[in-house]
Design an enzyme around this catalytic site. Structure first.
Site, PDB file in Angstrom:
ATOM      1  N   GLY A  10     -12.532  14.304 -38.978  1.00  0.00           N
ATOM      2  CA  GLY A  10     -12.892  13.859 -37.645  1.00  0.00           C
ATOM      3  C   GLY A  10     -13.553  14.953 -36.834  1.00  0.00           C
ATOM      4  CG  ASP A  31      -9.684  12.122 -42.440  1.00  0.00           C
ATOM      5  OD1 ASP A  31      -9.761  10.880 -42.520  1.00  0.00           O
ATOM      6  OD2 ASP A  31      -9.975  12.745 -41.407  1.00  0.00           O
ATOM      7  CG  ASP A  53       4.061   9.559 -54.033  1.00  0.00           C
ATOM      8  OD1 ASP A  53       5.188   9.903 -53.596  1.00  0.00           O
ATOM      9  OD2 ASP A  53       3.905   8.676 -54.905  1.00  0.00           O
ATOM     10  CB  SER A 110      -4.147  10.293 -26.070  1.00  0.00           C
ATOM     11  OG  SER A 110      -5.076   9.660 -25.201  1.00  0.00           O
ATOM     12  CE1 TYR A 136      -5.259   6.597 -30.374  1.00  0.00           C
ATOM     13  CE2 TYR A 136      -5.573   7.347 -28.118  1.00  0.00           C
ATOM     14  CZ  TYR A 136      -5.538   7.613 -29.467  1.00  0.00           C
ATOM     15  OH  TYR A 136      -5.769   8.883 -29.924  1.00  0.00           O
ATOM     16  CE  LYS A 140      -2.802   9.866 -30.757  1.00  0.00           C
ATOM     17  NZ  LYS A 140      -2.606  10.836 -31.860  1.00  0.00           N
TER      18      LYS A 140
END
Length: 323
Positions: A10, A31, A53, A110, A136, A140
């Site tokens: 990102g 990622d 895993d 955030s 969202y 967070k």
């Protein structure tokens, strides 16, 4: 130091990885999309936060985890994905980090844990009530609680960073970019609202569409331009590195902010000076967007000082577009 960076592909993650490698740390990137970084001190592990895993492999003999990865969406159909990735996924990362011997966690939260519309006071400091208004933001805040639980119950010292809205400078000039396209450019803004099912707002926006894309100054019902903090990726990444290195920040929640909030009047004038696109003003019904976060705690505990103003970001993007 061996550091795991989740969300390593990102915008913030890749910048953090590059900084860590430059100073000689061993870095594992985690990622869904494998990182394209090739470096003798970098290893990439592909997976999502439900793949325990893969997380165990990434966290083996770990010193620190920088948990920057998340799933962000404002689409109503994505709410379960948001909580799976950001709440359950964070718990999975923390469990793997403890099992792998991690001695510290830096968690990317955030500014959406605060109410970004109609806050109690401005600028919003870390003592402001956490009252998220989006799924969202709620995810967070719930993840922050998981971080604190692992700090108490498993002895994992942690720093919570509440990111302001973060952008690569180049995205500001891209009418199709995920954030800036739908925030500043008419055609992408119309499509986003259609996707969200906000047809009344989409129709209002479409009434200004004559076929030519335009820059949009979004305003409240009374015509005052929206205002918010837009932080350059390079500043946010620098704050993450500072949090990694700071002992004083352990146990704290800290805002990472730009030098100042940006009025959309200013933003559109800056973008128009580079793109030459026409601009329009649209009064949008609903709660006012007028948001600015305080940075005193970041300065005191992290030595953080944002370098990139919105004007500087636009100028940098324009210069880079020429090369």
């Amino acid at each position: 130091m061996k550091v795991l960076v989740t969300g390593s592909s990102g915008r913030v993650g890749r910048t953090v990885v590059e900084s860590l490698l430059k100073r000689g740390d061993d870095v594992v990137g985690f990622d869904v999309q494998p990182s394209a970084i090739e470096h003798e001190k970098f290893r990439s592990v592909a997976g999502n936060f439900s793949e325990t895993d893969a997380l165990a492999e990434a966290c083996n003999e770990l010193d620190t985890v920088l948990h920057l990865g998340a799933f962000m969406s404002w689409n109503k159909d994505d709410q379960q994905k948001i909580f799976d990735a950001n709440v359950t996924g964070t718990q999975n990362v923390l469990a793997a980090a403890v099992a792998g011997g991690a001695k510290k966690c830096v968690f990317a939260s955030s500014g959406e844990v605060y109410p970004d519309r109609n806050p109690q006071y401005l600028p919003i400091d870390e003592k402001h009530p956490t009252r998220p208004t989006s799924p969202y933001g709620l995810s967070k805040l719930m993840a922050e609680e998981a971080v604190r639980f692992y700090e108490r119950a498993h002895g994992l010292p942690s720093v919570i960073l509440r990111f302001s809205h973060t952008q690569d400078a180049s995205e500001l000039l891209d009418p199709e970019s995920f954030f800036s396209g739908s925030r500043f450019y008419l055609h992408r803004k119309i499509r986003q609202q259609r996707e969200f099912g906000n047809h009344a707002l989409a129709d209002l926006l479409a009434s200004h569409d004559d076929g030519e894309n335009k820059l949009v100054v979004s305003c409240n019902e009374n015509g005052r331009a929206h205002r918010m903090g837009i932080c350059d990726t390079r500043d946010t990444a620098a704050g993450v590195i500072n949090a990694l290195d700071s002992d004083a920040a352990v146990g704290e929640a800290i805002n990472l902010t730009p030098p100042s909030a940006t009025s959309f009047d200013q933003a559109i004038d800056e973008l128009q000076s580079v793109t030459g696109m026409p601009q329009i003003r649209i009064n949008i019904p609903g709660p006012d967007l007028n948001y600015e976060a305080a940075d005193e705690k970041a300065k005191d505990l992290l030595g953080y000082q944002a370098q990139w103003t919105f004007s500087g970001m636009v100028a940098d993007a324009a210069e880079r577009s020429k090369s």
